[in-house]
Write a protein that holds these residues in place. Sequence first.
Motif, PDB file in Angstrom:
ATOM      1  N   UNK A 163       0.947  -1.113  -0.207  1.00  0.00           N
ATOM      2  CA  UNK A 163       0.086  -0.042  -0.024  1.00  0.00           C
ATOM      3  C   UNK A 163       0.859   1.267  -0.017  1.00  0.00           C
ATOM      4  N   UNK A 164       1.307   1.615  -1.191  1.00  0.00           N
ATOM      5  CA  UNK A 164       2.196   2.710  -1.357  1.00  0.00           C
ATOM      6  C   UNK A 164       1.687   4.164  -0.857  1.00  0.00           C
ATOM      7  N   UNK A 165       0.529   4.404  -0.476  1.00  0.00           N
ATOM      8  CA  UNK A 165       0.057   5.533  -0.067  1.00  0.00           C
ATOM      9  C   UNK A 165       0.571   5.551   1.324  1.00  0.00           C
ATOM     10  N   UNK A 166       0.433   4.281   2.139  1.00  0.00           N
ATOM     11  CA  UNK A 166       0.728   4.326   3.600  1.00  0.00           C
ATOM     12  C   UNK A 166       2.207   4.262   3.740  1.00  0.00           C
ATOM     13  N   UNK A 167       2.885   3.468   2.833  1.00  0.00           N
ATOM     14  CA  UNK A 167       4.188   3.182   3.075  1.00  0.00           C
ATOM     15  C   UNK A 167       5.077   3.700   1.768  1.00  0.00           C
ATOM     16  N   UNK A 168       5.212   5.011   1.785  1.00  0.00           N
ATOM     17  CA  UNK A 168       5.934   5.536   0.652  1.00  0.00           C
ATOM     18  C   UNK A 168       7.640   5.443   0.783  1.00  0.00           C
ATOM     19  N   UNK A 263      -5.164  -0.614   8.855  1.00  0.00           N
ATOM     20  CA  UNK A 263      -4.223  -1.744   8.737  1.00  0.00           C
ATOM     21  C   UNK A 263      -4.807  -3.324   8.715  1.00  0.00           C
ATOM     22  N   UNK A 264      -5.747  -3.505   9.518  1.00  0.00           N
ATOM     23  CA  UNK A 264      -6.392  -4.753   9.778  1.00  0.00           C
ATOM     24  C   UNK A 264      -6.511  -5.453   8.615  1.00  0.00           C
ATOM     25  N   UNK A 265      -7.558  -4.614   7.949  1.00  0.00           N
ATOM     26  CA  UNK A 265      -7.744  -5.071   6.344  1.00  0.00           C
ATOM     27  C   UNK A 265      -6.911  -4.913   5.294  1.00  0.00           C
ATOM     28  N   UNK A 266      -5.667  -4.187   5.397  1.00  0.00           N
ATOM     29  CA  UNK A 266      -4.739  -4.413   4.749  1.00  0.00           C
ATOM     30  C   UNK A 266      -3.672  -5.620   4.659  1.00  0.00           C
ATOM     31  N   UNK A 267      -3.748  -6.118   6.142  1.00  0.00           N
ATOM     32  CA  UNK A 267      -2.676  -7.273   6.540  1.00  0.00           C
ATOM     33  C   UNK A 267      -3.529  -8.736   5.583  1.00  0.00           C
ATOM     34  N   UNK A 268      -4.697  -8.402   5.645  1.00  0.00           N
ATOM     35  CA  UNK A 268      -5.320  -9.471   4.811  1.00  0.00           C
ATOM     36  C   UNK A 268      -5.002  -9.432   3.514  1.00  0.00           C
ATOM     37  N   UNK A 269      -5.104  -8.261   2.770  1.00  0.00           N
ATOM     38  CA  UNK A 269      -4.832  -7.980   1.319  1.00  0.00           C
ATOM     39  C   UNK A 269      -3.482  -8.249   1.122  1.00  0.00           C
TER      40      UNK A 269
END
Length: 483
Positions: A163-168, A263-269
Motif C-alpha cells: 500500500x504505497x500511499x501508507x508506505x511511501x 491496517x487490519x484490512x490491509x494485512x489481509x490484502x
Amino acid sequence: MPRPAHLLAAGLLPLLACSLAPDGAVAQGAASSGAPGPGAPSGARTPGPRPAGPAAPDPAFEAARAAFEARPEAERRAVQDALVWAGSYNSVVTGTFGRRTYEAIGAWQAKDAGKDAKAGAAGTGILDEPARAALLAAGEAARRAARFTVAADPATGLVIGIPERLLPKRSRLPAGSRWQSPDGRITLDTRAFAPGTADLDALFAQSAAATPERKVTYTLKRPDFTVVTGETPSGKFYIRDAAGPAGLRGFSLSYDKASARDMDRLVIAIANSFVPFPGDAPTAAPARPAAAAPPPPGPPVGEAATGTGLAVGPRRIVAVLPAACPGPQAGGAPARILRRDEATGLTLLDAATAAGTAPALAPASRPGESALVLAAGADGPTVTPGDIAPGGVLAPLQPGAAGAPVLDRSGRLLGLVARLPAQPRLVAGVLPPLTHPLVGSDALTGFLGADAPTAPAGESAPLSAGAIAGRFAGTVVGVRCGG
C-alpha cells in the motif's frame, strides 16, 4: 499433561486468530452399523439409530451459492478480493463459496443498500449484475486509494502487495527491503536467505518468542511455512516465512494500534498477495466436486495408515483405519482392535488413554457451518478451521489428520475425517483447502453404541478456537498401522 495445541489455519489469515476461517465447504456421514456395547453378550449387536439423512439445506444460502458458482473462477476471486477491500471479508481469496463469502456479501449489501441503489437486495447474498459491478468498483476504488501495487521485490525475489500511499518510504535491508510510513509507525520488511544459510525452525522460534512486552496471539507451523501474529503494548505484528528449493523467503508487518482500523484490512490484502517463490508453477485451485456420488468414506484396503484417534473413554479410542492394519499403535504404544465397521473404516481400539473428556456428539451438521479439525501432530495437537457442506469437510489438512474429530463452534463432535491423500497438495508453497469425506455423527453413534459421548440437552454456547483446543487437545492421539 498434553502439549499445548497450536491453532493452525493453513493459508488462512492468522491475524483473525479467534475466528473459524477458510471459505467454501463440506461434510456428512456414512451409514451406521450396529455394534455391541460394553457388557453385551458375545456376538450381540446393539442396533444403532437409523441415520436421519442430511440436514435440510438453507434455501437462501444455496441460492446464493448457485449464483456465485455460476461465475468463472476469475470473477469469483475478484468478488472476494473486492469484499476484502470493502472491509466485509476476512479470509483467503480462493474463489470458493462458503458461509464467510455469503455473510460478507450480505454485510456489504446491508452497509451499502442505504447509500447505493446498485447494492442489490440487502442481505440476500446474491449479486446481480449492477450490484456486482458496484462492488468491484468499490473494491477497485479502495485499492487505488491505498495505491496498492503487487510486484516482485528485487531484493528477495518474492511477490507482495504494497500500500504505497501508507508506505511511501523504501530502503534496502541486508536481507531484503523495507517499506515504511512517513512517521515510522507502520513498517513492512521482506527477507530472503539462500539455501543452507538459515533454518525455518530457528526463524519460527525467534518470531514466536514471547516477552513481557510482546504477546504472541497466534502461531502456525508447517514443514514449509510458518506464521506468527501478536501484539505489543502499542501495536500489532504479522510475520510469515516460507521454505523452498530457493531458500527461505518471508515478510513481517508491524503497525501501531492507532492505525489498526485501516491496517487490519490491509494485512489481509497483503497476505493474500504474498507469493514467496513466483517461479514455481502454481497448481489450479481445487474445484468444487461435481454432483456425482463421492467415494466411500472408508480408507482403501492396503492404504498405509498414520492418522488421528479420538479417546471416547478409558482405554477406548475410535479411529478410521484401513481393513488391513497389522500391529496397530496409539500414542506410540501397542493397541488392540476391539471391533471395526467395514463400510466406514471406523475402528474401536483398546489402548492407553490420557485423562480428559471427549467432545459430545452434535446434531446433524448444516451446510456452511464453521468447524474445527483437531488432529494429532508431531509437535502436539493441531487445530485447523474448515467449513461444512454436503459431501465432507473443506479444510487444509495434512495426511496425519485422517480420523481426526471435526467439531462445531460449541466444541461438539460432528464426525471424523474419513480419508486424506497420501501426500499434501501445495499451491505456491501453501496447503490449500480440499474436500475430505466425513464419517458423520449418526454413523459414530451407531458404531460406538454405549461408548458414544453424549451431551446434556439444550443449546451450547459458542467457544473460541483456543478454548476448544484447550478443552479437547488431550483426547486426540496419533495412530498408525504396522507397529
